[in-house]
Design a protein around this motif. Structure first.
Motif, PDB file in Angstrom:
ATOM      1  N   HIS A 197      -6.487  -5.977  10.879  1.00 27.13           N
ATOM      2  CA  HIS A 197      -7.376  -6.173  12.068  1.00 27.13           C
ATOM      3  C   HIS A 197      -8.290  -4.780  12.280  1.00 27.13           C
ATOM      4  O   HIS A 197      -8.158  -4.310  13.557  1.00 27.13           O
ATOM      5  CB  HIS A 197      -6.226  -6.053  13.272  1.00 27.13           C
ATOM      6  N   ASN A 223       2.142  -9.100  -0.762  1.00 26.17           N
ATOM      7  CA  ASN A 223       2.424  -9.175  -0.718  1.00 26.17           C
ATOM      8  C   ASN A 223       2.187  -9.540   1.093  1.00 26.17           C
ATOM      9  O   ASN A 223       1.942  -9.862   2.310  1.00 26.17           O
ATOM     10  CB  ASN A 223       2.916  -7.571   0.344  1.00 26.17           C
ATOM     11  N   PHE A 243      15.020  -4.168  -6.209  1.00 25.79           N
ATOM     12  CA  PHE A 243      15.781  -3.568  -6.600  1.00 25.79           C
ATOM     13  C   PHE A 243      17.048  -3.560  -5.950  1.00 25.79           C
ATOM     14  O   PHE A 243      16.987  -4.193  -4.286  1.00 25.79           O
ATOM     15  CB  PHE A 243      15.395  -2.087  -5.324  1.00 25.79           C
ATOM     16  N   ASP A 264       8.485  -4.461  -7.980  1.00 19.81           N
ATOM     17  CA  ASP A 264       8.682  -5.228  -6.580  1.00 19.81           C
ATOM     18  C   ASP A 264       8.912  -6.884  -6.793  1.00 19.81           C
ATOM     19  O   ASP A 264       9.202  -6.952  -8.216  1.00 19.81           O
ATOM     20  CB  ASP A 264       6.903  -5.505  -6.181  1.00 19.81           C
ATOM     21  N   GLN A 292       0.679  -1.658  -0.049  1.00 18.08           N
ATOM     22  CA  GLN A 292       0.283   0.520  -0.366  1.00 18.08           C
ATOM     23  C   GLN A 292       1.056   1.575   0.383  1.00 18.08           C
ATOM     24  O   GLN A 292       0.544   2.362  -0.868  1.00 18.08           O
ATOM     25  CB  GLN A 292      -1.534   0.037   1.280  1.00 18.08           C
TER      26      GLN A 292
HETATM   27  C1  FAD Z   1      -0.166  -9.608  10.382  1.00 26.53           C
HETATM   28  C2  FAD Z   1      -0.126  -8.653   9.824  1.00 26.53           C
HETATM   29  C3  FAD Z   1      -1.186  -7.634  10.022  1.00 26.53           C
HETATM   30  C4  FAD Z   1      -1.330  -6.607  10.066  1.00 26.53           C
HETATM   31  N1  FAD Z   1      -3.105  -5.546  10.201  1.00 26.53           N
HETATM   32  C5  FAD Z   1      -3.100  -5.021   9.663  1.00 26.53           C
HETATM   33  C6  FAD Z   1      -4.003  -3.885   9.735  1.00 26.53           C
HETATM   34  O1  FAD Z   1      -4.892  -4.286  10.272  1.00 26.53           O
HETATM   35  N2  FAD Z   1      -4.220  -2.253   9.002  1.00 26.53           N
HETATM   36  C7  FAD Z   1      -3.189  -1.472   8.716  1.00 26.53           C
HETATM   37  O2  FAD Z   1      -3.251  -0.555   8.047  1.00 26.53           O
HETATM   38  N3  FAD Z   1      -1.756  -2.446   8.776  1.00 26.53           N
HETATM   39  C8  FAD Z   1      -1.910  -3.711   8.811  1.00 26.53           C
HETATM   40  N4  FAD Z   1      -0.347  -4.563   9.162  1.00 26.53           N
HETATM   41  C9  FAD Z   1       0.448  -3.781   8.777  1.00 26.53           C
HETATM   42  C10 FAD Z   1       1.021  -3.155   7.731  1.00 26.53           C
HETATM   43  O3  FAD Z   1      -0.523  -2.422   7.053  1.00 26.53           O
HETATM   44  C11 FAD Z   1       1.255  -4.235   6.552  1.00 26.53           C
HETATM   45  O4  FAD Z   1       2.663  -4.924   7.221  1.00 26.53           O
HETATM   46  C12 FAD Z   1       1.362  -3.393   5.331  1.00 26.53           C
HETATM   47  O5  FAD Z   1       1.775  -4.987   4.626  1.00 26.53           O
HETATM   48  C13 FAD Z   1       2.680  -2.378   5.725  1.00 26.53           C
HETATM   49  O6  FAD Z   1       2.799  -2.130   3.581  1.00 26.53           O
HETATM   50  P1  FAD Z   1       4.055  -1.829   3.212  1.00 26.53           P
HETATM   51  O7  FAD Z   1       3.764  -1.614   1.579  1.00 26.53           O
HETATM   52  O8  FAD Z   1       4.511  -0.724   4.313  1.00 26.53           O
HETATM   53  O9  FAD Z   1       4.870  -3.156   3.335  1.00 26.53           O
HETATM   54  P2  FAD Z   1       4.820  -4.592   2.804  1.00 26.53           P
HETATM   55  O10 FAD Z   1       3.203  -5.038   2.334  1.00 26.53           O
HETATM   56  O11 FAD Z   1       6.012  -5.638   3.694  1.00 26.53           O
HETATM   57  O12 FAD Z   1       5.132  -4.776   1.426  1.00 26.53           O
HETATM   58  C14 FAD Z   1       6.913  -4.258   0.680  1.00 26.53           C
HETATM   59  C15 FAD Z   1       7.402  -4.118  -0.579  1.00 26.53           C
HETATM   60  O13 FAD Z   1       8.024  -4.229  -1.460  1.00 26.53           O
HETATM   61  C16 FAD Z   1       8.715  -5.008  -2.133  1.00 26.53           C
HETATM   62  N5  FAD Z   1      10.497  -5.505  -1.554  1.00 26.53           N
HETATM   63  C17 FAD Z   1      11.263  -5.078  -0.935  1.00 26.53           C
HETATM   64  N6  FAD Z   1      12.219  -4.989  -1.170  1.00 26.53           N
HETATM   65  C18 FAD Z   1      12.446  -5.162  -1.765  1.00 26.53           C
HETATM   66  C19 FAD Z   1      12.879  -4.655  -3.174  1.00 26.53           C
HETATM   67  N7  FAD Z   1      14.660  -4.940  -2.667  1.00 26.53           N
HETATM   68  N8  FAD Z   1      13.504  -5.435  -4.314  1.00 26.53           N
HETATM   69  C20 FAD Z   1      12.063  -5.096  -5.087  1.00 26.53           C
HETATM   70  N9  FAD Z   1      10.919  -5.506  -4.260  1.00 26.53           N
HETATM   71  C21 FAD Z   1      11.196  -5.375  -3.104  1.00 26.53           C
HETATM   72  C22 FAD Z   1       8.111  -5.816  -1.222  1.00 26.53           C
HETATM   73  O14 FAD Z   1       8.481  -7.101  -2.272  1.00 26.53           O
HETATM   74  C23 FAD Z   1       7.089  -5.809  -0.506  1.00 26.53           C
HETATM   75  O15 FAD Z   1       5.645  -6.460  -1.663  1.00 26.53           O
HETATM   76  C24 FAD Z   1      -0.676  -5.873   9.160  1.00 26.53           C
HETATM   77  C25 FAD Z   1       0.193  -6.518   9.295  1.00 26.53           C
HETATM   78  C26 FAD Z   1       1.178  -7.961   9.454  1.00 26.53           C
HETATM   79  C27 FAD Z   1       2.444  -8.455   9.660  1.00 26.53           C
END
Ligand code: FAD
Length: 597
Positions: A223, A212, A270, A204, A184
């Motif tokens: 949650h 993810n 990356f 990604d 997101q």
């Molecule tokens: C079990 C669980 C439940 C959660 N529930 C909620 C909830 O209810 N509500 C809420 O708001 N949040 C929730 N979260 C917290 C948060 O929203 C999530 O962790 C969310 O996935 C974070 O999004 P993000 O885009 O920051 O990172 P991520 O979802 O971790 O995405 C990062 C992306 O970067 C990519 N990436 C990383 N390094 C590289 C690289 N070097 N090259 C290419 N691609 C790469 C990965 O493949 C991944 O797709 C929850 C988290 C967990 C673990």
């Protein structure tokens, strides 16, 4: 509320007029008199081009005057398109909450102030100013939407699909911005940058957008409630369930990227980059799924890699001799293969609990191993109380402004009050856990789970049923101190007995982003950047959503709500750098430079 006059609009207007007058005349004494001594000003880009909070009436009055000469804020008025002035209770204090609008030399802003009774009339307790758009670079939404003539009426030329394919291909051109990660955080910032006309590519390593979430454990649903979690420009459908299942969200991400015309390269890692200070550009390497590499020279790299970059695997005595399977919770997907088997889950945060519950529901004998005290709250109602604002009635955009207007001091007090309430609500649950020896805390300064998330990204559990399983013994509990060492069959306890295990799940969290930076960019850039996430000395999330010590390197992460809110401000800063309105460097001697094509 007897101390508040009945004419809320009039009071709000009168205070704002006095504020505007004092600011225009650079009269810091008059400004100071408009605030109570213990007051706060949180600015998001409008005056300072930073995310910053100033505490104390005298200090903030001086800071307002000092920054006004460049900001040239004017045209302060109540905003008829926003929620009208109203009485609310914030952090236990009754106040008149007022949303207003204003302009600066470079843009248009929204703000919010809260008035409380002072010795001689109403005075401000908090003041918030936030840039909303840059003049000349307004988003193409609503009546300002693109007309589509270029692809609809040019019969011989490329149609929309041709143009989208060309945009995505990056043949013979590089993007201005590379976003690493299509969660997101990555999707939100790319959508915002797209609206500002900044050429952006998301990469990604996953095969599909949404993986993810898709790859997380089978039973996962969000949650927090659906209305808090909307993404920019495209709210979730009214028909969606309150708690969104992970695969539904994952599929939405794919639809979102398509609808918002985002350029995404999946199956692309990356792998690192270097920065040229003189050229103000990166040289980065992208590795495609077929093993080929592409070097690109973007001006900005946005790390949207989540807090789950590098798995944290603690040193555990004897783990090498364990004969069963060891997985990190990030790689755990499904309990079905473990039916009838013994599983130990190390770590008592959300992931540990959810994995234990999943294993139990598939017929495994799951035992949680606790190393540190954990904050536990019921997912409903307690876990939702931090989002109560979003049920007050105002539209999401106004709730988001109210959220950003909250300075650290108030946030802390609010969370402390919520903790007191949830302790009562969850009394039976918490006493049951205490009875079976589950250790709990309320977080540093008793601010509970939400502050733990903001400070360190974990250390809490929102109970969706595992606590009851622990209380009634269906999920076992071991304290880490009881373990002497890991052995081939499981763990040997200090009393000599062995707890058998076929599976060990390390729900032990993730390393900080600085470790990832070191890996991708080397130690120098990691040092220049400094810590990411957790609060800095000024009460702002360290290096998040704003310029960092490393020019052209940006970070976005957090909940769906945080990413929606702060992607807007991050995009405005990148656009301002691109247009030469601000320097990409935090170094005050550095001059803004127009993006060189
Ligand atoms: C079990 C669980 C439940 C959660 N529930 C909620 C909830 O209810 N509500 C809420 O708001 N949040 C929730 N979260 C917290 C948060 O929203 C999530 O962790 C969310 O996935 C974070 O999004 P993000 O885009 O920051 O990172 P991520 O979802 O971790 O995405 C990062 C992306 O970067 C990519 N990436 C990383 N390094 C590289 C690289 N070097 N090259 C290419 N691609 C790469 C990965 O493949 C991944 O797709 C929850 C988290 C967990 C673990």
């Amino acid at each position: 509320m007897t101390d508040f006059p009945s004419d809320l609009d009039g009071q709000a207007r009168a205070w704002l007029a006095k504020f505007a007058d004092a600011l225009e005349h650079a009269n810091s004494e008059a400004l100071e008199a408009l605030f109570q001594p213990d007051s706060h000003w949180r600015d998001v880009l409008a005056f300072t081009w930073h995310l910053t909070t100033v505490d104390g009436a005298a200090e903030l009055a001086q800071a307002l005057v000092a920054t006004q000469s460049e900001a040239q804020a004017s045209s302060f008025a109540l905003d008829p398109d926003r929620t009208a002035p109203r009485m609310v209770k914030r952090a236990g204090t009754e106040c008149l909450e007022v949303i207003f609008r204003f302009e600066t030399a470079l843009g248009r802003g929204s703000g919010l102030f809260r008035l409380v009774p002072g010795p001689a009339g109403l005075v401000a307790w908090t003041f918030h100013s936030a840039l909303q758009e840059l003049k000349g670079f307004e988003e193409k939404t609503g009546w300002n939407r693109p007309k589509g003539d270029s692809y609809a009426r040019d019969f011989g030329g490329p149609n929309w699909l041709d143009q989208r394919r060309a945009a995505q291909a990056y043949a013979g051109r590089d993007p201005a911005v590379i976003v690493v990660g299509a969660g997101q955080a990555g999707l939100d910032i790319a959508a915002r940058l797209g609206q500002l006309g900044v050429d952006t590519l998301i990469v990604d390593r996953h095969q599909r957008i949404g993986d993810n979430w898709r790859n997380r454990y089978h039973s996962l649903t969000l949650h927090n409630e659906v209305h808090v979690n909307h993404m920019p420009y495209m709210p979730f459908p009214e028909t969606w369930p309150t708690f969104v299942p992970k695969d539904k969200l994952a599929n939405w991400f794919e639809a979102y990227a398509d609808a918002m015309e985002l350029n995404v390269w999946t199956d692309t890692s990356f792998v690192g980059g270097t920065y040229d200070d003189a050229e103000e550009r990166w040289t980065v390497t992208l590795r495609r799924g077929d093993g080929s590499e592409r070097t690109m020279s973007p001006r900005h790299v946005v790390m949207a890699v989540g807090v789950s970059g590098i798995k944290n695997v603690p040193e555990l005595p004897g783990l090498d001799s364990f004969a069963g399977t060891v997985v990190h919770s990030a790689d755990y997907t499904d309990g079905a293969p473990w039916q009838g088997k013994n599983a130990l889950i190390l770590g008592t945060g959300n992931s540990g609990h959810d994995v234990a519950q999943d294993l139990h529901s598939h017929g495994a004998k799951a035992t949680l191993v606790q190393r540190h005290p954990t904050t536990v709250v019921s997912v409903e109602p307690s876990g939702q109380m931090v989002y109560a604002l979003y049920k007050e009635g105002p539209p999401t955009a106004d709730c988001d402004l109210i959220t950003t207007s909250t300075p650290y001091a108030l946030l802390k007090r609010t969370f402390q009050m919520i903790v007191k309430e949830t302790q009562e609500i969850d009394r039976d649950l918490l006493e049951g856990l205490k009875r079976v020896g589950f250790r709990m805390d309320l977080g540093e300064d008793e601010t509970g789970f939400q502050m733990k998330y903001l400070r360190r990204g974990g250390g809490y559990y929102l109970n969706v049923g595992c606590s009851e399983l622990i209380i009634n013994g269906q999920v076992g509990l071991l304290q880490f101190d009881e373990i002497e060492r890991f052995v081939a069959q499981g763990v040997r306890l200090r009393d000599g007995s062995v707890v058998p295990a076929d599976l060990i799940v390390l729900a032990t969290g993730y390393k900080g982003q600085q470790d990832l930076l070191r890996l991708l960019f080397g130690a120098e850039i990691a040092e220049r950047t400094g810590p990411v996430w957790g609060f800095d000395a000024g009460g702002e999330l360290a290096n998040m959503f704003k310029r960092t010590g490393q020019p052209g390197l940006w970070f976005i992460a957090g909940s769906l709500a945080q990413c929606r809110i702060y992607s807007k401000y991050l995009a405005l800063q990148i656009k301002a750098c691109e247009e030469g309105m601000i320097s990409r460097s935090l170094d005050p001697t550095s001059k803004p430079a127009l993006a060189a094509e």
